[in-house]
Design a protein around this motif. Structure first.
Motif, mmCIF file in Angstrom:
data_model
loop_
_atom_site.group_PDB
_atom_site.id
_atom_site.type_symbol
_atom_site.label_atom_id
_atom_site.label_comp_id
_atom_site.label_asym_id
_atom_site.label_seq_id
_atom_site.Cartn_x
_atom_site.Cartn_y
_atom_site.Cartn_z
ATOM 1 N N ARG A 3 -25.208 28.705 -4.183
ATOM 2 C CA ARG A 3 -25.172 29.601 -3.038
ATOM 3 C C ARG A 3 -24.999 31.020 -3.548
ATOM 4 N NH1 ARG A 3 -20.557 30.733 -4.861
ATOM 5 N NH2 ARG A 3 -18.577 30.229 -3.875
ATOM 6 N N VAL B 259 -27.571 32.524 1.194
ATOM 7 C CA VAL B 259 -28.632 31.566 0.887
ATOM 8 C C VAL B 259 -28.015 30.410 0.126
ATOM 9 C CG1 VAL B 259 -30.794 31.168 -0.363
ATOM 10 C CG2 VAL B 259 -30.427 33.332 0.842
ATOM 11 N N THR C 59 -29.070 26.538 -1.788
ATOM 12 C CA THR C 59 -30.172 25.705 -2.258
ATOM 13 C C THR C 59 -29.655 24.312 -2.532
ATOM 14 O OG1 THR C 59 -29.881 26.092 -4.639
ATOM 15 C CG2 THR C 59 -31.165 27.726 -3.407
ATOM 16 N N ASP D 272 -40.296 27.575 -3.698
ATOM 17 C CA ASP D 272 -40.262 29.019 -3.894
ATOM 18 C C ASP D 272 -41.267 29.762 -3.019
ATOM 19 O OD1 ASP D 272 -38.845 31.066 -5.041
ATOM 20 O OD2 ASP D 272 -40.333 31.419 -6.612
ATOM 21 N N CYS E 162 -35.041 22.879 -1.209
ATOM 22 C CA CYS E 162 -35.321 24.064 -0.404
ATOM 23 C C CYS E 162 -34.162 25.033 -0.498
ATOM 24 C CB CYS E 162 -35.609 23.691 1.039
ATOM 25 S SG CYS E 162 -34.196 23.115 1.983
ATOM 26 N N ALA E 163 -34.442 26.257 -0.108
ATOM 27 C CA ALA E 163 -33.431 27.299 0.012
ATOM 28 C C ALA E 163 -33.320 27.660 1.485
ATOM 29 C CB ALA E 163 -33.814 28.519 -0.812
ATOM 30 N N ASN F 298 -31.671 30.202 4.296
ATOM 31 C CA ASN F 298 -30.974 31.441 4.633
ATOM 32 C C ASN F 298 -30.166 31.153 5.901
ATOM 33 O OD1 ASN F 298 -32.012 34.717 5.848
ATOM 34 N ND2 ASN F 298 -30.087 34.076 4.973
#
Length: 660
Positions: free
Chosen positions: A186, A195, A197, A229, A241-242, A244
């Motif tokens: 994070r 963010v 991941t 990405d 995944c990331a 937000n």
């Protein structure tokens, strides 16, 4: 598909990922300065590179002191890339990483013999033989082995092809289930905020979804996401995944490595896990009861103790059911894989699979509890449900079962139907074996028939009365049996009473005569209904004997029991309720006061307070400091809502009145 690297330190994992993707996964200055991986690195194969399909790589550190980080990176991925240097061969961390991959259930992967430019064919053959021996009996026993060199590029194309084959055979499962992401990193991004991941263990997430951070139950919303990405609108099981995230007063401290971001229905952190645990064969001694351990689950690492049945032990190379108690909460569901390391985090002891969460603290080894754990110890949800139906006397708590196994509603309902289970919808949603409920329903019908025959003046039985005739072990299933009988109209419900269709409650002739006398006196009294002792004196009856008859009339709906000493006709009660409503409406603050009500109704002081307390109990009024307020429409106490039959004319014989 996501691929996790594994292998001994300095065997070329990061260089191999770069040769496949063109991306250097070492991102920290210290990593570049020392030439080793210290934290998780990530790389995604571009579509125009060596790999023709999109693959993501999690590059994990190989140092023995960083196994915790390696486990966090390898959890939730679909494929392993085990790396063994041709010059060194199989090394200690190669063995430990291979064991961890097996404990995590990975059965898809490729083995790369790196630095092949430094070894002759005989050496490569020797190392290949070591690898086959190492992986024998594990999920990666059939994994192909390819010699390659990141420096010269030899074998890289073959390695890419084998990874594509592994990816082509991978069918992500669980996209329809609740969303779960294990957070392994994070950070904050300027202009975007927090963010996180991680690997998506189950479900699908979309921009705008509202989720929870667990443990902690912090509410968050997905402001944006990236997959491989690249900006995306959604991500599903099997991908990294990331996210937000945004939320009220959300900070980095709220979301650390080891937390989950998940659907709110799946939140339920625990400090107690029922598990199937396996001790690695190379351990020199058995694991004993209360052994302190480090548990690695998802991306979390937490200390705890291993509890074994009979305070016994588990030998190397064997498995058993156990309980792990933890020093702090973790998120876990059935089927989650975990790794156990020793208390000093120096070596891997074993691992296994979560079976249940937050089991009973008392009696974890009773035969009944062990049967439940054995039934749950399967990846097949339908088989688990059928096993529980056969073993769980208290019934299956369906909401809990659905959360434990992350089942969507449609899937749960289909499993219940396939298993032939009967569900009690009144109260806690419990499921029972159909045959058990059918036998219980037959017993209820027999009991009602017997009661109607023996007590013709009894209009029916309450649920509690029926429960008293049932064996204690069957009482949890009684609501399901009664619900089914009422739904199919084999049993009719009248207020709190249950009876067979066609049953007519008959007062004995002598009781009917007494009731006629009581009714005449109550009608003569108007709204100011007399006390029981007054009725008994006028009829020359013993008060206790008369009370028994009046209670019986009350069950028939012919009277209302106001208190132990007051009974009233239903129409009188309804009129008094209407007056109470009118009095409250006339008050400037909508209050029902004792004096004003008594004066308006024209009733005595002794009857007023029991009557007002009766109104409170029935929900018509609520008591406050200043008096009482009306809570609902007074018509709830009208005879029509009570379904109270009344004789057609004064003095008519009520003995033939039908209950249904």
């Amino acid at each position: 598909m996501i691929v996790a690297t594994a292998g001994h330190i300095d065997h070329g994992k990061t260089a191999l990922v770069k040769a496949l993707t063109g991306i250097d996964a070492d991102r920290l200055p210290e990593e570049k300065a020392r030439g080793i991986t210290l934290d998780l690195g990530f790389a995604y194969a571009p579509r125009d590179g060596r790999l023709r399909i999109p693959l993501g790589f999690v590059d994990v550190p190989g140092h023995e002191r960083l196994v915790r980080t390696m486990v966090a990176g390898a959890t939730g991925v679909a494929c392993a890339l085990l790396v063994v240097a041709a010059d060194d061969g199989v090394m200690p961390q190669t063995r430990e990483h291979a064991a961890i991959l097996d404990l995590l259930g990975l059965d898809r992967g490729v083995v790369a013999v790196t630095k092949a430019d430094r070894a002759n064919p005989d050496r490569i053959a020797t190392v290949t033989a070591e690898i086959h021996a190492l992986l024998a009996g594990t999920g990666l026993a059939a994994a192909p082995v390819v010699a390659c060199s990141a420096l010269t590029g030899s074998g890289i194309a073959d390695l890419a092809r084998l990874l594509e084959v592994a990816a082509g055979s991978h069918a992500p499962a669980g996209a329809e289930r609740g969303f779960r992401l294990a957070v392994d990193r994070r950070f904050t991004v300027s202009g975007a905020g927090l963010v996180v991941t991680g690997a998506v263990h189950a479900g699908t997430v979309r921009v705008g979804d509202r989720l929870l951070v667990s443990p902690g139950a912090r509410e968050v919303r997905v402001r944006g996401l990236r997959v491989h990405d690249a900006v995306a609108e959604s991500a599903c099981a099997g991908e990294r995944c990331a996210l937000n995230l945004t939320g009220p007063r959300l900070s980095l401290d709220d979301v650390g490595r080891g937390t989950w971001v998940l659907s709110p229905a799946l939140h339920g952190p625990t400090t107690r896990l029922d598990v199937s645990v396996r001790v690695l064969p190379h351990e020199s001694r058995p694991l004993r009861h209360r052994t302190p351990v480090h548990l690695h689950l998802g991306a979390a690492a937490v200390t705890g103790r291993l509890l074994l049945p009979g305070a016994g032990s588990v030998e190397p190379g064997t498995s058993t059911h156990a309980v792990i108690t933890l020093d702090r909460e973790v998120g876990a569901l059935a089927g989650d894989r975990f790794v156990l390391r020793d208390v000093s985090a120096a070596r891997t002891l074993g691992g296994g699979c979560v079976i249940d969460v937050e089991g009973p603290r008392r009696g974890p080894w009773t035969p009944e509890r062990r049967a439940v754990v054995a039934a749950l110890d399967t990846a097949d949800d339908g088989r688990a449900l059928r096993g529980l139906l056969a073993t769980s006397e208290p019934g299956i708590d369906l909401p809990r079962f659905a959360r434990l196994r992350n089942l969507p509603v449609a899937k749960l309902e289909a499993l219940v139907a396939e298993a032939g289970a009967v569900v009690a919808e009144d109260g806690p949603r419990l499921a029972f074996r159909g045959e058990r409920v059918a036998a219980l329903a037959a017993g209820v019908l027999s009991e009602l028939a017997r009661t109607h025959m023996a007590q013709p003046d009894n209009p029916g039985l309450t649920r509690d009365e029926i429960a008293s005739t049932v064996e204690a072990g069957d009482r949890p299933a009684l609501p399901a049996a009664l619900d089914g009988l009422v739904r199919t109209r084999q049993v009719l419900r009248r207020g709190p009473l249950l009876h067979l269709p066609g049953h007519t409650a008959l007062l004995r002739p002598a009781d009917a005569v007494i009731y006629d006398g009581v009714r005449a006196l109550l009608e003569e009294a108007g709204l100011n209904q007399p006390r029981l002792t007054v009725l008994a004196g006028r009829l020359d009856r013993d008060p206790d004997d008369l009370r028994h008859l009046l209670d019986k009339a009350g069950r028939l709906g012919w009277l209302q029991r106001i208190s132990k000493n007051y009974y009233a006709l239903p129409e009188a009660v309804a009129e008094l309720a209407r007056i109470a409503d009118a009095v409250a409406r006339q008050h400037p603050e909508g209050l029902l006061t004792v004096g004003r009500f008594r004066e308006t109704a024209g009733i005595g002081r002794n009857m007023t307070m029991p009557l007002l307390e009766f109104f409170d109990e029935r929900g018509l009024t609520v008591r406050i400091a200043e008096g009482r307020r009306i809570r609902t429409d007074w018509r709830v106490l009208a005879p029509s809502s009570l379904q109270a039959p009344v004789p057609e004319a004064p003095g008519s014989d009520p003995t033939g009145m039908r209950v249904s």
